[in-house]
Design a protein around this motif. Structure first.
Motif, PDB file in Angstrom:
ATOM      1  N   PRO A   1       0.824  -1.206   0.000  1.00  0.00           N
ATOM      2  CA  PRO A   1       0.000   0.000   0.000  1.00  0.00           C
ATOM      3  C   PRO A   1       0.862   1.262   0.000  1.00  0.00           C
ATOM      4  O   PRO A   1       2.091   1.196   0.056  1.00  0.00           O
ATOM      5  CB  PRO A   1      -0.799  -0.131   1.313  1.00  0.00           C
ATOM      6  CG  PRO A   1      -0.744  -1.587   1.659  1.00  0.00           C
ATOM      7  CD  PRO A   1       0.605  -2.031   1.186  1.00  0.00           C
ATOM      8  N   ASP A   2       0.210   2.407  -0.041  1.00  0.00           N
ATOM      9  CA  ASP A   2       0.911   3.691  -0.046  1.00  0.00           C
ATOM     10  C   ASP A   2       1.993   3.727   1.039  1.00  0.00           C
ATOM     11  O   ASP A   2       1.718   3.414   2.198  1.00  0.00           O
ATOM     12  CB  ASP A   2      -0.069   4.833   0.232  1.00  0.00           C
ATOM     13  CG  ASP A   2      -1.258   4.847  -0.719  1.00  0.00           C
ATOM     14  OD1 ASP A   2      -1.773   3.768  -1.049  1.00  0.00           O
ATOM     15  OD2 ASP A   2      -1.684   5.937  -1.106  1.00  0.00           O
TER      16      ASP A   2
ATOM     17  N   SER B   1       4.054  -5.550  -6.100  1.00  0.00           N
ATOM     18  CA  SER B   1       3.442  -4.400  -6.761  1.00  0.00           C
ATOM     19  C   SER B   1       3.227  -3.288  -5.739  1.00  0.00           C
ATOM     20  O   SER B   1       2.779  -3.532  -4.620  1.00  0.00           O
ATOM     21  CB  SER B   1       2.098  -4.802  -7.384  1.00  0.00           C
ATOM     22  OG  SER B   1       1.480  -3.710  -8.032  1.00  0.00           O
ATOM     23  N   HIS B   2       3.538  -2.059  -6.136  1.00  0.00           N
ATOM     24  CA  HIS B   2       3.350  -0.889  -5.270  1.00  0.00           C
ATOM     25  C   HIS B   2       2.226  -0.043  -5.854  1.00  0.00           C
ATOM     26  O   HIS B   2       2.282   0.331  -7.022  1.00  0.00           O
ATOM     27  CB  HIS B   2       4.649  -0.082  -5.210  1.00  0.00           C
ATOM     28  CG  HIS B   2       4.710   0.924  -4.109  1.00  0.00           C
ATOM     29  ND1 HIS B   2       3.758   1.899  -3.942  1.00  0.00           N
ATOM     30  CD2 HIS B   2       5.615   1.124  -3.108  1.00  0.00           C
ATOM     31  CE1 HIS B   2       4.066   2.655  -2.895  1.00  0.00           C
ATOM     32  NE2 HIS B   2       5.188   2.197  -2.367  1.00  0.00           N
ATOM     33  N   VAL B   3       1.210   0.296  -5.021  1.00  0.00           N
ATOM     34  CA  VAL B   3       0.028   0.998  -5.540  1.00  0.00           C
ATOM     35  C   VAL B   3       0.224   2.505  -5.682  1.00  0.00           C
ATOM     36  O   VAL B   3      -0.673   3.210  -6.149  1.00  0.00           O
ATOM     37  CB  VAL B   3      -1.217   0.745  -4.651  1.00  0.00           C
ATOM     38  CG1 VAL B   3      -1.551  -0.740  -4.591  1.00  0.00           C
ATOM     39  CG2 VAL B   3      -1.021   1.333  -3.260  1.00  0.00           C
ATOM     40  N   GLY B   4       1.379   3.022  -5.297  1.00  0.00           N
ATOM     41  CA  GLY B   4       1.643   4.442  -5.496  1.00  0.00           C
ATOM     42  C   GLY B   4       1.539   5.276  -4.237  1.00  0.00           C
ATOM     43  O   GLY B   4       1.221   4.781  -3.162  1.00  0.00           O
ATOM     44  N   ASP B   5       1.746   6.594  -4.378  1.00  0.00           N
ATOM     45  CA  ASP B   5       2.074   7.472  -3.259  1.00  0.00           C
ATOM     46  C   ASP B   5       3.270   6.881  -2.533  1.00  0.00           C
ATOM     47  O   ASP B   5       3.232   6.561  -1.348  1.00  0.00           O
ATOM     48  CB  ASP B   5       0.887   7.697  -2.330  1.00  0.00           C
ATOM     49  CG  ASP B   5      -0.019   8.818  -2.830  1.00  0.00           C
ATOM     50  OD1 ASP B   5       0.282   9.407  -3.898  1.00  0.00           O
ATOM     51  OD2 ASP B   5      -1.021   9.115  -2.160  1.00  0.00           O
ATOM     52  N   ILE B   6       4.320   6.721  -3.312  1.00  0.00           N
ATOM     53  CA  ILE B   6       5.581   6.197  -2.813  1.00  0.00           C
ATOM     54  C   ILE B   6       6.152   7.164  -1.781  1.00  0.00           C
ATOM     55  O   ILE B   6       6.676   6.759  -0.743  1.00  0.00           O
ATOM     56  CB  ILE B   6       6.567   6.011  -3.979  1.00  0.00           C
ATOM     57  CG1 ILE B   6       5.953   5.114  -5.058  1.00  0.00           C
ATOM     58  CG2 ILE B   6       7.895   5.426  -3.490  1.00  0.00           C
ATOM     59  CD1 ILE B   6       6.623   5.257  -6.413  1.00  0.00           C
ATOM     60  N   VAL B   7       6.041   8.448  -2.070  1.00  0.00           N
ATOM     61  CA  VAL B   7       6.503   9.496  -1.154  1.00  0.00           C
ATOM     62  C   VAL B   7       5.326  10.393  -0.780  1.00  0.00           C
ATOM     63  O   VAL B   7       4.244  10.316  -1.373  1.00  0.00           O
ATOM     64  CB  VAL B   7       7.633  10.343  -1.785  1.00  0.00           C
ATOM     65  CG1 VAL B   7       8.836   9.468  -2.109  1.00  0.00           C
ATOM     66  CG2 VAL B   7       7.144  11.085  -3.033  1.00  0.00           C
ATOM     67  N   ASN B   8       5.559  11.251   0.198  1.00  0.00           N
ATOM     68  CA  ASN B   8       4.530  12.196   0.621  1.00  0.00           C
ATOM     69  C   ASN B   8       4.711  13.560  -0.038  1.00  0.00           C
ATOM     70  O   ASN B   8       3.754  14.172  -0.500  1.00  0.00           O
ATOM     71  CB  ASN B   8       4.553  12.347   2.144  1.00  0.00           C
ATOM     72  CG  ASN B   8       3.380  13.163   2.652  1.00  0.00           C
ATOM     73  OD1 ASN B   8       2.242  12.942   2.252  1.00  0.00           O
ATOM     74  ND2 ASN B   8       3.646  14.106   3.554  1.00  0.00           N
TER      75      ASN B   8
END
Length: 330
Positions: free
Chosen positions: A42-43, A76-83
């Motif tokens: 998740p994010d 798999s990464h769903v995104g909002d890797i950073v803030n």
């Protein structure tokens, strides 16, 4: 080292107060022979600071330590890797942890709205995770916009998969490319990860709407300006058209946190839509069980070392531990 241990202890304690004990097993069972797993992160936007980096480290550690016992074949990464998009420090923390998977497991990203500027510019992501990092990998199918949108080709359990990763509110040119990828690989079982997809169906007018309004496939968008497609438009213009698509994973909505539903595509195929955005140390395990024609979905905290049995936002255990029916034995 003592500081890291203290941080983990504090974070684990906070996580414990959030979870509701309902007698669910502490650890995911060892994956039996003939099964395999995809892990969905998740994010991670809350994990890219000195205060909370222990979450990121623990999740990647668990994936690496358990890739054999859980038969993990993809991450798999769903995104909002950073803030904060402009924070080089946050991007470097994300890079440090995610690149530990390099050479060990295939992995890919959806670019979230925090990973780009409001108009859709994702240059920082492209500099941190460029296509050049992956282009020599046998499983890397291709990309556009220097890896802002990409696809992967995976074989597991005797089945061939195409896994598409699309940026948040992907505009028409990206969806045109995505349609071409799915058509080209129509003989493969298709999965999509994108960032914004399930949550408040209509744009919230006040803060409580993020929690209380009717939920579903969203009919509003956050980024890409006038070019941006809503999740509903992405479904209509792309996802619904492909008979081989069976799973869509997303994040973005921490005030919905967990949601899943099954819908029908234009060809009558069942498509499972799954949201996970916990911000509290939980990852998702999608265990494919071909002999049972099902995918067992588990939500697990490496820090707390237990499966999630409920949270304040989503108290029902069935939102976090559930089974998806999917024909694989034919």
């Amino acid at each position: 080292m003592k500081q890291i241990v203290l941080q983990i202890t504090i974070l684990a304690g906070a996580l414990f107060t959030m979870c509701v004990a309902r007698g669910i097993a502490d650890e995911p069972a060892v994956a039996p022979a003939g099964t395999f797993s995809f892990v969905v992160l998740p994010d991670t936007q809350g994990y890219v600071s000195d205060k909370n980096e222990a979450y990121f480290e623990a999740e990647v550690n668990w994936i690496l330590d358990n890739r054999k016992t859980q038969r993990i074949v993809f991450v798999s990464h769903v995104g909002d890797i950073v803030n904060k998009y402009k924070s080089d420090e946050e991007w470097q923390i994300a890079r440090k942890h995610m690149l530990r998977l390099s050479g060990k497991l295939p992995f890919a990203f959806s670019v979230g709205n925090h990973d780009m500027l409001s108009g859709g510019d994702s240059q920082k992501f492209q500099e941190t995770f460029p296509a050049s990092l992956f282009e020599n990998e046998k499983w890397y199918g291709g990309q556009i916009k220097n890896n802002a949108d990409s696809y992967q080709l995976i074989t597991a359990g005797g089945m061939d998969f195409v896994i598409l990763h699309l940026e948040c509110n992907a505009p028409d040119d990206v969806l045109h490319w995505a349609n071409g990828v799915l058509e080209k690989h129509s003989d493969r079982r298709a999965m999509v990860t994108t960032h914004m997809y399930l949550g408040p169906r209509d744009r919230p007018r006040e803060s409580r709407d993020y929690y209380d309004a009717t939920k579903g496939r969203m009919r509003w968008h956050k980024t890409q300006g006038k070019r941006g497609n809503t999740p509903q438009q992405m479904w209509e213009k792309c996802f619904s058209k492909h008979r081989n698509l069976f799973l869509i994973c997303c994040g973005d909505q921490s005030r919905t946190q967990a949601m899943h539903r099954t819908v029908k595509g234009d060809h009558g195929n069942s498509v499972h839509e799954c949201l996970s955005d916990y911000r509290g140390g939980f990852l998702r395990i999608y265990r494919f069980e071909p002999k049972k024609n099902q995918i067992s979905v588990m939500t697990y905290s490496p820090l707390q070392q237990e499966l999630c049995s409920g949270t304040k936002i989503a108290p029902d255990a069935d939102d976090h531990q559930f089974v998806l029916k999917y024909e694989m034995s034919k």
